[in-house]
Structure formats: structure tokens, C-alpha cells
Design an enzyme around this catalytic site. Structure first.
Site, PDB file in Angstrom:
ATOM      1  N   THR A   1      48.441  47.855 -63.897  1.00 50.51           N
ATOM      2  CA  THR A   1      48.583  49.149 -63.200  1.00 50.51           C
ATOM      3  C   THR A   1      47.330  50.011 -63.355  1.00 50.51           C
ATOM      4  OG1 THR A   1      50.959  49.048 -63.508  1.00 50.51           O
ATOM      5  CG2 THR A   1      50.062  51.196 -62.970  1.00 50.51           C
TER       6      THR A   1
ATOM      7  N   ASP B   1      54.991  40.226 -68.510  1.00 48.95           N
ATOM      8  CA  ASP B   1      53.582  39.813 -68.393  1.00 48.95           C
ATOM      9  C   ASP B   1      53.467  38.280 -68.417  1.00 48.95           C
ATOM     10  OD1 ASP B   1      52.455  42.504 -68.579  1.00 48.95           O
ATOM     11  OD2 ASP B   1      53.045  42.456 -70.682  1.00 48.95           O
TER      12      ASP B   1
ATOM     13  N   ASP C   1      57.216  41.795 -62.959  1.00 50.41           N
ATOM     14  CA  ASP C   1      56.242  42.875 -63.169  1.00 50.41           C
ATOM     15  C   ASP C   1      55.795  43.327 -61.786  1.00 50.41           C
ATOM     16  OD1 ASP C   1      54.407  44.682 -64.019  1.00 50.41           O
ATOM     17  OD2 ASP C   1      53.544  43.397 -65.557  1.00 50.41           O
TER      18      ASP C   1
ATOM     19  N   GLU D   1      59.642  45.554 -65.595  1.00 50.26           N
ATOM     20  CA  GLU D   1      58.856  46.438 -66.455  1.00 50.26           C
ATOM     21  C   GLU D   1      59.245  47.893 -66.249  1.00 50.26           C
ATOM     22  OE1 GLU D   1      54.570  46.657 -65.906  1.00 50.26           O
ATOM     23  OE2 GLU D   1      54.361  47.634 -67.839  1.00 50.26           O
TER      24      GLU D   1
ATOM     25  N   ILE E   1      53.813  45.657 -60.748  1.00 51.91           N
ATOM     26  CA  ILE E   1      52.345  45.625 -60.693  1.00 51.91           C
ATOM     27  C   ILE E   1      51.871  45.276 -62.098  1.00 51.91           C
ATOM     28  CG2 ILE E   1      50.177  46.852 -60.285  1.00 51.91           C
ATOM     29  CD1 ILE E   1      51.603  48.792 -58.475  1.00 51.91           C
ATOM     30  N   ASP E   2      51.289  44.123 -62.256  1.00 51.62           N
ATOM     31  CA  ASP E   2      50.659  43.823 -63.540  1.00 51.62           C
ATOM     32  C   ASP E   2      49.195  44.227 -63.414  1.00 51.62           C
ATOM     33  OD1 ASP E   2      50.574  42.801 -66.227  1.00 51.62           O
ATOM     34  OD2 ASP E   2      49.269  41.258 -65.401  1.00 51.62           O
TER      35      ASP E   2
END
Ligand code: IPD
Length: 284
Positions: free
Chosen positions: A108, A236, A103, A86, A105-106
């Protein structure tokens, strides 16, 4: 660990899939612990927070550190594979080649506000998810799955919950970053129709990858996105889709056609309520 010998998922040797899965688990955990350390201890420095495509779309120093930890390890282990993240400044196109989709940090925005987020590491071959791991450091929950091997949370098997009607379903969706008034009204209308259809509840938890895990383990019964083009991206979906499928969920595009990683709309649910969900969400 060897690299994939074929670009077709069904032809990847079992031992290799096991190796990819272990890599995904180990890196999701390491990166999850890293972001947790950067966010929570009292002595943690202030996060550096920047915006991307709009004031709601955030990136922090923790996203960058997490992606860099994961990709430097993957590049060393699998120099011939492709990588999509990402936080890449230039995004690579998805091809049929073995590809890691990450990802860092999914969720954020959740992370910045001290709510739940996760790290998602998916391995895709021939554009199809083959193995994936998602780690939520605040709950210390590790979800993982690999093609044909079932889905697990903290090493215990998980499965979707039996749910026959929308009236007994907890449905997840995500508002995302779109702020165009017409698109926002479409999203609100879809939720309005679900409420009028007497759905048990609708939640917007803020991390799409976790939504898929929560359907997989029965905390929720369905998740959908993309009503107004605001949908998710391959990072995602990549790990969450295999976890949900291996747990018994059905996944399609919002129009009911087959799902693939490059679309922006998705509905994921137990097979009994998926048609009901699609009917209500699409009934404009
Ligand atoms: C986002 C979250 C959010 C969803 C967005 C995603 P990010 O991921 O999953 O719930 O609505 O579409 O982009 O930006 O926090 O990694």
C-alpha cells in the site's frame, strides 16, 4: 462451481481446484484494474489515506474498494467458505476450513507513492495454500499457481533461476512497519552480514507478495522476512507461497523449521542457497 468436499487439500477434486484458481485469477485481475483506475488517471480523485498501527502502515479507499469487490464475489460463489482479509476490522482465525485469504493491495505504501503493488488472492485448505493469483496492474503481470500444476506468469510457465552461491544471489527483504530501535538494529545487522558475505545485492521492493513471485520467476534468488518479529501476515504469504513452491522454490521459517501460514518469519530461495542464506541471516 462446487465447494470443497474435503478439508484436506490432497482430496479436493481436480476440477474444483481448477475452478478456485480461475476465480482467484479473475478477481485478482478485476481488483487490480480497479486499484489502477483509482490511482493513475489524471482525473482520479485524491486517494483517502489513513494510518493503521503506525504512521508507516497505510490503508486507502482503494484497499477498501478492492477488498469489497473480491469478498462480495467470493461470498456469493462460495457461501460456505471462510474469508480473511488484511482490511477486515475483526480478523478471523485461520482454521482447517476452505478459506480465501486476500490482500486487497499488497504494497500500500508503494501504491500511495506510485510504485509497484499488487492484489493477492489465495485459497487455503487445511491451513495449506492450494491455489493463488497475484496481479500487478502496473506491469500487467498475472502470476498464478495451483497445487501440483506448476506456476505461471501471464500463462507462461515460470521457474526459479539456478543459483548456487550467495555471491551470485539477488536477495529481497522487507523492512516492514516495525520502528522499535532494537528490532531495527537486528534487521540492519542481518543485512550487514549478507553484504559482508559478499551477496550480489539486497533489495527492499515494498510488496512481499511480489517478492515471492519475483523469486518464482527468477528476477530474484531469495526473499526473507521476520528477523526481528516484524514479519508478514497470512495475506502477504497465502498466494505467493504456492506460486513460489510450484516454481521450485524451497520455503522454511527463518530458523530452518517447516513453514506454515501462521508464522511471521520466512525464507524462500532455491534449495542450493537457502541453507547459506539462513546461516548468514541467523549468525548473530
Ligand atoms: C506489506 C508489504 C511490505 C511488508 C509488510 C506487509 P501491505 O503489505 O508486503 O513489504 O514489509 O510486512 O504488511 O501492508 O502493503 O499490504
Amino acid at each position: 462451481m462446487s465447494t470443497a468436499k474435503s478439508s484436506h487439500p490432497s482430496l479436493i477434486p481436480h476440477d474444483d481446484i481448477h475452478g478456485y484458481l480461475q476465480t482467484a485469477i479473475s478477481l485478482a485481475r478485476r481488483a487490480g484494474n480497479l486499484i489502477h483506475q483509482l490511482r493513475y488517471p489524471a482525473q482520479a480523485k485524491e486517494l483517502d489515506i489513513e494510518t493503521k498501527q503506525g504512521s508507516a502502515d497505510l490503508v486507502t479507499n482503494a484497499d477498501i474498494a478492492s477488498q469489497s469487490l473480491i469478498f462480495s464475489a467470493l461470498r456469493e460463489l462460495y457461501p460456505n467458505h471462510k474469508f480473511i482479509g488484511e482490511e477486515d476490522s475483526v480478523k478471523s482465525q485461520l482454521t482447517n476450513q476452505p478459506t480465501w485469504i486476500v490482500d486487497a493491495i499488497d504494497g500500500t505504501t508503494n501504491f500511495v507513492h506510485g510504485l509497484e503493488s499488487c492484489v493477492s488472492v489465495g485459497f487455503v485448505v487445511d491451513r495449506k495454500p492450494v491455489a493463488g493469483a497475484i496481479y500487478n496492474p502496473s506491469r500487467r503481470e498475472m502470476f498464478h499457481a495451483a497445487q501440483g500444476r506448476g506456476a505461471f506468469m501471464n500463462d507462461l510457465p515460470i521457474a526459479v533461476k539456478k543459483c548456487d552461491t550467495l555471491q551470485s544471489a539477488l536477495v529481497l527483504t522487507e523492512w516492514g512497519y516495525i520502528r522499535d530501535p532494537h528490532a531495527v538494529r537486528k534487521m540492519i545487522s542481518a543485512n550487514e552480514r549478507l553484504i559482508i558475505a559478499n551477496v550480489r545485492g539486497i533489495r527492499q521492493l515494498g510488496a512481499g507478495a511480489l517478492d515471492l513471485c519475483y523469486v518464482a520467476m527468477g528476477r530474484a534468488d531469495a526473499v526473507y522476512c521476520g528477523v526481528a518479529g516484524e514479519g508478514w501476515h497470512p495475506w502477504d504469504f497465502a498466494a505467493g507461497v504456492i506460486i513460489a513452491r510450484e516454481a521450485g522454490a524451497s520455503i522454511t521459517k527463518l530458523d530452518g523449521s517447516p513453514f506454515d501460514l501462521e508464522v511471521r518469519s520466512m525464507a524462500c530461495a532455491t534449495s542450493n542457497i537457502l541453507p547459506q542464506l539462513l546461516q548468514v541471516v541467523n549468525a548473530e
